[in-house]
Design an enzyme around this catalytic site. Sequence first.
Site, PDB file in Angstrom:
ATOM      1  N   HIS A  41      40.217  29.882  35.048  1.00  0.00           N
ATOM      2  CA  HIS A  41      40.638  30.844  34.029  1.00  0.00           C
ATOM      3  C   HIS A  41      41.029  30.042  32.791  1.00  0.00           C
ATOM      4  CE1 HIS A  41      40.937  34.269  36.805  1.00  0.00           C
ATOM      5  NE2 HIS A  41      41.580  33.477  37.641  1.00  0.00           N
ATOM      6  N   HIS A  94      33.402  27.129  48.969  1.00  0.00           N
ATOM      7  CA  HIS A  94      34.223  28.211  48.418  1.00  0.00           C
ATOM      8  C   HIS A  94      34.509  27.947  46.946  1.00  0.00           C
ATOM      9  CE1 HIS A  94      38.068  30.885  49.128  1.00  0.00           C
ATOM     10  NE2 HIS A  94      37.381  31.244  48.042  1.00  0.00           N
ATOM     11  N   ASN A 115      32.443  37.735  43.639  1.00  0.00           N
ATOM     12  CA  ASN A 115      33.263  38.597  42.777  1.00  0.00           C
ATOM     13  C   ASN A 115      33.149  38.206  41.308  1.00  0.00           C
ATOM     14  OD1 ASN A 115      34.634  36.264  43.681  1.00  0.00           O
ATOM     15  ND2 ASN A 115      36.624  37.129  43.162  1.00  0.00           N
ATOM     16  N   HIS A 119      38.546  36.949  52.778  1.00  0.00           N
ATOM     17  CA  HIS A 119      39.828  36.813  52.083  1.00  0.00           C
ATOM     18  C   HIS A 119      40.771  37.756  52.807  1.00  0.00           C
ATOM     19  CE1 HIS A 119      42.344  36.442  48.257  1.00  0.00           C
ATOM     20  NE2 HIS A 119      43.008  37.283  49.033  1.00  0.00           N
ATOM     21  N   PHE A 179      32.184  30.362  40.316  1.00  0.00           N
ATOM     22  CA  PHE A 179      31.662  29.795  39.066  1.00  0.00           C
ATOM     23  C   PHE A 179      31.599  30.839  37.943  1.00  0.00           C
ATOM     24  CE2 PHE A 179      29.280  25.747  40.681  1.00  0.00           C
ATOM     25  CZ  PHE A 179      30.494  25.209  41.043  1.00  0.00           C
ATOM     26  N   ASP A 185      38.349  26.788  46.696  1.00  0.00           N
ATOM     27  CA  ASP A 185      38.566  28.072  46.013  1.00  0.00           C
ATOM     28  C   ASP A 185      38.629  27.826  44.499  1.00  0.00           C
ATOM     29  OD1 ASP A 185      38.962  30.751  45.536  1.00  0.00           O
ATOM     30  OD2 ASP A 185      41.013  30.820  46.300  1.00  0.00           O
ATOM     31  N   HIS A 192      41.023  30.122  53.025  1.00  0.00           N
ATOM     32  CA  HIS A 192      42.315  29.703  52.461  1.00  0.00           C
ATOM     33  C   HIS A 192      43.534  30.145  53.268  1.00  0.00           C
ATOM     34  CE1 HIS A 192      41.640  33.632  50.720  1.00  0.00           C
ATOM     35  NE2 HIS A 192      41.067  33.205  49.608  1.00  0.00           N
TER      36      HIS A 192
END
Length: 449
Positions: free
Chosen positions: A317, A63, A97, A181, A66, A313, A240
């Site tokens: 950022h 999970h 995503n 999710h 990248f 996960d 998660h």
Amino acid sequence: MKKIVYNGTVINEGRRYLGYVVISDSLIAEVGEGRPSNCLLDECDEKFDVQEALILPGAIDAHVHFRDPGMTHKADIASESRAAAAGGVTSVMDMPNCKPATVTIADLEAKYEKAAENSVVNYSAYIGATDTNFDELKKVDFSKVCGIKAFLGTSTGGMLLSDADAKRRVFSEFGTIIAVHSEDESIINANREALLKKMGGDDLPLGYHSKVRSAEACYESTRRAVDLARECGTRLHVLHISTAKELSLFDSAPLAVKKVTAEACVAHLLFTEADGARLGARIKCNPSVKTPADRASLRRALREGVIDVISTDHAPHLLTEKEGGCLKAASGMPMVQFSLVAMLELAHQGIFTPEMVVGKMCHAPALLYRVDKRGYLRPGYKADIAVVKEVPEGLTITDADVVSKCGWTPLNGSTVHHRVVMTMVNGEVAYAHGKVNDSVRGERLTFNN
């Protein structure tokens, strides 16, 4: 070429012993107990005396985000695979995503081509499910693709599988993993609007994140997904898990016979909402970190086999994107580089055992996803190996240590008692002496689906 990694403590398949691993080209040729004979050492072209370090299978992180393509200002396949190698993670599975979202075979294959050119570690990628791409999903060869990702609640990227008929078709007609999710969009929206009405303005304090993305939003979505999966016979994997309440929906049957499975992520095992006062948006993620009681329940569920795998996960950022409050600061954090040592730190604290960490981060992902010839130290398997040194005096993680392009970690200032000293990918040294070997390239994972 023949190589040997020796004079270390092998932790593999629930056992711990002084041992060695012999490698022939990209494969494990032998896993032995005790010290290798002088004759065997003489036969080997390269010898790695690990001086009593731990010899582990490379971790499989099923999970990761990248951010490639479309968000490469903060991460890309090259930078994040280097971070994985530095953390003893030898295989990754990337989420869809990105921009454009990976929801067509053309975009999926383009991602694979880029990974083949740039990834230091082994790789796979999910194809995303939407309300309208069922025909694309039917064309996928799932012996070469890890699974289907479905967002039942929105997160970074805005993908959502919301149409009831489309969801039922996806859950009914595929034998591969459907990884979800799971947060209820209507509950999240109602929570947000009620709090904005009460507080005013267009944002909320960071401490309200777990009130907007509440435990009830997680539970209701997961309950419906599990009910549908049991009805349809789906290989459902809920990503998660963050709440104690959701755990009632899963059981502790052996992983080999389960069809409905659960993942815990490193952030939810390390942090609680109380840490927000100290770490702020660095630990803001979706679903949110919850209460100390929730964290304790997740840890217990891992020990008892109710939760099956540990992933990260990993979601980088820039720190500038993490500015703002509950509604404006970006959700997600980088974690792949320090996931293995962070979980071994919980073992150092007596919460887990090293054998359990290896089981949940190496063996279980391979078994769950049916990864071909990886995740274990076994003859005939790919030589994906992590060598981890114990550091009795402790080691402090800082932002300066970060390999990920974003340049920070929520673990900045944390002390751990292990460090990765070498990572081998398909028998090649991908990381050693604090440096990534940028000439190494991982392989595309294959699956026994």
